[in-house]
Design an enzyme around this catalytic site. Structure first.
Site, PDB file in Angstrom:
ATOM      1  N   CYS A 265       0.791  -1.235   0.000  1.00 50.79           N
ATOM      2  CA  CYS A 265       0.000   0.000   0.000  1.00 50.79           C
ATOM      3  C   CYS A 265       0.824   1.287   0.000  1.00 50.79           C
ATOM      4  O   CYS A 265       0.696   2.091  -0.927  1.00 50.79           O
ATOM      5  CB  CYS A 265      -0.947  -0.001   1.191  1.00 50.79           C
ATOM      6  SG  CYS A 265      -2.211  -1.267   1.032  1.00 50.79           S
TER       7      CYS A 265
HETATM    8  P1  NAD Z   1      -4.462  -8.949  -3.757  1.00 52.56           P
HETATM    9  O1  NAD Z   1      -3.650  -8.798  -4.975  1.00 52.56           O
HETATM   10  O2  NAD Z   1      -3.912  -9.671  -2.562  1.00 52.56           O
HETATM   11  O3  NAD Z   1      -5.835  -9.674  -4.127  1.00 52.56           O
HETATM   12  C1  NAD Z   1      -6.593  -9.379  -5.255  1.00 52.56           C
HETATM   13  C2  NAD Z   1      -7.392 -10.610  -5.650  1.00 52.56           C
HETATM   14  O4  NAD Z   1      -8.233 -10.269  -6.750  1.00 52.56           O
HETATM   15  C3  NAD Z   1      -6.540 -11.798  -6.130  1.00 52.56           C
HETATM   16  O5  NAD Z   1      -6.916 -12.944  -5.401  1.00 52.56           O
HETATM   17  C4  NAD Z   1      -6.902 -11.943  -7.617  1.00 52.56           C
HETATM   18  O6  NAD Z   1      -6.870 -13.287  -8.056  1.00 52.56           O
HETATM   19  C5  NAD Z   1      -8.303 -11.381  -7.628  1.00 52.56           C
HETATM   20  N1  NAD Z   1      -8.769 -10.915  -8.933  1.00 52.56           N
HETATM   21  C6  NAD Z   1      -8.061 -10.298  -9.920  1.00 52.56           C
HETATM   22  N2  NAD Z   1      -8.856  -9.986 -10.957  1.00 52.56           N
HETATM   23  C7  NAD Z   1     -10.098 -10.417 -10.618  1.00 52.56           C
HETATM   24  C8  NAD Z   1     -11.368 -10.368 -11.263  1.00 52.56           C
HETATM   25  N3  NAD Z   1     -11.505  -9.813 -12.472  1.00 52.56           N
HETATM   26  N4  NAD Z   1     -12.429 -10.900 -10.647  1.00 52.56           N
HETATM   27  C9  NAD Z   1     -12.296 -11.479  -9.409  1.00 52.56           C
HETATM   28  N5  NAD Z   1     -11.123 -11.540  -8.742  1.00 52.56           N
HETATM   29  C10 NAD Z   1     -10.050 -11.018  -9.334  1.00 52.56           C
HETATM   30  O7  NAD Z   1      -4.903  -7.492  -3.335  1.00 52.56           O
HETATM   31  P2  NAD Z   1      -5.109  -6.869  -1.855  1.00 52.56           P
HETATM   32  O8  NAD Z   1      -3.812  -6.702  -1.155  1.00 52.56           O
HETATM   33  O9  NAD Z   1      -6.215  -7.587  -1.176  1.00 52.56           O
HETATM   34  O10 NAD Z   1      -5.590  -5.401  -2.253  1.00 52.56           O
HETATM   35  C11 NAD Z   1      -6.830  -5.171  -2.870  1.00 52.56           C
HETATM   36  C12 NAD Z   1      -7.110  -3.669  -2.867  1.00 52.56           C
HETATM   37  O11 NAD Z   1      -7.236  -3.211  -1.508  1.00 52.56           O
HETATM   38  C13 NAD Z   1      -5.991  -2.825  -3.468  1.00 52.56           C
HETATM   39  O12 NAD Z   1      -6.555  -1.716  -4.114  1.00 52.56           O
HETATM   40  C14 NAD Z   1      -5.198  -2.370  -2.269  1.00 52.56           C
HETATM   41  O13 NAD Z   1      -4.503  -1.160  -2.493  1.00 52.56           O
HETATM   42  C15 NAD Z   1      -6.297  -2.179  -1.236  1.00 52.56           C
HETATM   43  N6  NAD Z   1      -5.870  -2.292   0.148  1.00 52.56           N
HETATM   44  C16 NAD Z   1      -4.986  -3.258   0.510  1.00 52.56           C
HETATM   45  C17 NAD Z   1      -4.611  -3.370   1.840  1.00 52.56           C
HETATM   46  C18 NAD Z   1      -3.601  -4.415   2.268  1.00 52.56           C
HETATM   47  O14 NAD Z   1      -3.118  -4.321   3.391  1.00 52.56           O
HETATM   48  N7  NAD Z   1      -3.276  -5.394   1.432  1.00 52.56           N
HETATM   49  C19 NAD Z   1      -5.153  -2.519   2.815  1.00 52.56           C
HETATM   50  C20 NAD Z   1      -6.082  -1.586   2.419  1.00 52.56           C
HETATM   51  C21 NAD Z   1      -6.441  -1.476   1.078  1.00 52.56           C
END
Ligand code: NAD
Length: 429
Positions: A265
């Site tokens: 992030c």
């Molecule tokens: P991640 O990459 O761990 O997970 C994303 C998931 O989405 C994956 O499992 C992927 O297979 C799936 N995916 C991709 N395309 C898809 C589609 N078309 N349909 C369905 N599933 C699909 O991401 P994350 O770390 O969970 O982050 C997600 C969002 O949340 C980002 O925008 C990030 O900036 C935000 N965020 C993350 C955190 C954190 O600590 N990781 C905290 C707050 C906000």
């Protein structure tokens, strides 16, 4: 309520499991069939404290996973978009995954008669929900936002490693809705949680998330810069920041200087805000510096190492800690990555150990390049120097393990090592 959660990564899986814990019926959607199978078996696809327990309690009962949008959307009232928003090659936000998810969601909504609410939980730059998400869903579904479907932006503030706790004990819940009906639907989901709900418009909700992360990143880079100055002056920056943090206007958090911030992030979100500012014709001087300090910081550890050992060619250097922080297996933007890269470029032999993140790091540096070890003692044996990159608790008790090094030189990037009989060098202290 019946909820579908699109994307089963850190945010999606934790949100889904916690919504189920709050009594909702949840369907996870992911394009990765392995993640779908794992969730249906009650196994978390990522490590998070408390997540396994929640999934094993709810999977097969009020929580299930599928790769089929139609199946998930038709049976639920509200969908959360939780897919990744990485940086593109220029550091700007790459919305291609969000756009793909919106197109799939729009296609599923086209087949649905009932009102549905679309919620963006992914971190997206201001104006994305209204100018990118809504037009795609309207275009594909043939439906109208505010009439046939509701829209809200609901950023997530969880910390990796403490994600379940943070979801269940939020400091604040931000709901940026296009209308009252959408706002009511999203706000109702969190009933029972303590955090105050802040009601704003979608762009403001998007901006709140970026400002939150950018401010914390700024505190870290500021503390690192102060730490670098303190180091030159022979002043203990931890004593300085301990006193400074007692000022209630400042708070004691995020003042620990060290090897810099990483994770999925802070780096990408600060860069995305820089990109959005530039798009508006504004050059954000302070935010640029936040990134610059963070890029320099881990390489200062290499300078300290070279100042003691000279040429690193053929010397064995132990890297303790690969995850971007403790209690997670996430290595995204970990400060150990530029450090390992720099060691390899200098011809050093790298031994590495992390309690959780060894396997994930192998995807970047495979085990023909880096020697992964089962414990810290193994990594340290016969090493000429050691770099401590992650604040794992188990490193705090390391002691006799350093005695097997060829030279017990420890460059500590996280202020976690305290033992006698070693040549100890703190990064900023
Ligand atoms: P991640 O990459 O761990 O997970 C994303 C998931 O989405 C994956 O499992 C992927 O297979 C799936 N995916 C991709 N395309 C898809 C589609 N078309 N349909 C369905 N599933 C699909 O991401 P994350 O770390 O969970 O982050 C997600 C969002 O949340 C980002 O925008 C990030 O900036 C935000 N965020 C993350 C955190 C954190 O600590 N990781 C905290 C707050 C906000």
């Amino acid at each position: 309520m019946n909820i579908s959660v699109i994307g089963s990564g850190y945010v999606g899986t934790v949100s889904a499991a916690c919504f189920a814990e709050l009594g909702h019926h949840v369907v996870c959607i992911d394009i990765d069939p392995d993640k779908v199978d794992m969730i249906n078996r009650g196994e978390p696809p990522i490590y998070e404290d408390g997540l396994e327990e929640l999934l094993s309690n709810h999977a097969g009962r009020t929580l299930r996973a599928t790769a089929d949008y139609d199946d998930a959307v038709s049976g639920t009232d509200i969908s959360f978009i939780c897919v990744g928003t990485p940086s593109d090659d220029d550091g700007n936000i790459d919305l291609s995954i969000v756009k793909g998810a919106c197109a799939s969601l729009g296609a599923a909504l086209a087949k649905k008669d009932r009102y549905h609410v679309v919620v963006v939980k992914s971190t997206v730059v201001p104006q994305t929900t209204e100018k990118v998400v809504v037009p795609i869903i309207e275009g594909v579904s043939g439906k109208k936002a505010g009439v046939d479907f509701g829209v809200a932006m609901n950023p997530e503030f969880l910390r990796e490693g403490k994600a379940v706790y943070d979801f269940m004990h939020p400091d604040k819940i931000v709901v940026g809705a296009i209308d009252k009906r959408s706002d009511d639907a999203v706000s109702a989901l969190y009933a029972g949680l303590d955090g105050e709900t802040i009601h704003v418009d979608p762009s403001t909700a998007e901006m709140i998330k970026y400002v939150n992360n950018s401010f914390l990143a700024t505190k870290i880079s500021f503390s690192n810069e102060i730490g670098n100055i303190c180091k030159k002056l022979g002043i203990d920056t931890y004593q300085v920041m301990d006193a400074v943090g007692r000022d209630s206007r400042i708070s004691p958090y995020f003042l620990n200087s060290g090897a810099g911030f990483g994770g999925s992030c802070f780096p990408k979100d600060v860069k995305a805000l820089i990109g959005k500012a530039r798009e508006q014709g504004y050059e954000p001087v302070l935010l640029n510096s936040v990134i610059k300090v963070n890029e320099v910081q881990p390489l200062l550890m290499i300078d300290l190492l070279e100042s003691r050992l000279g040429n690193l060619g053929d010397l064995t250097i132990a890297v303790l800690g690969l995850a971007f922080k403790n209690d997670t297996d996430d290595i995204r933007e970990s400060r150990s990555i530029p450090v390992i890269q720099a060691l390899l470029e200098r011809g050093a032999v790298v031994t590495a150990y992390d309690p959780m993140a060894g396997d994930t790091m192998k995807q970047l540096f495979d085990d023909t390049i880096v020697h992964y070890c089962d414990n810290a003692a193994q990594a340290l044996e016969s090493a000429h120097g050691c770099l401590v990159m992650t604040e794992w608790d188990e490193f705090r008790s390391l002691n006799s393990e350093f005695a097997t090094m060829k030279r017990p030189l420890v460059i500590d990037g996280r202020n976690v090592i305290s033992c006698d009989g070693i040549e100890y060098v703190g990064l900023c202290w």
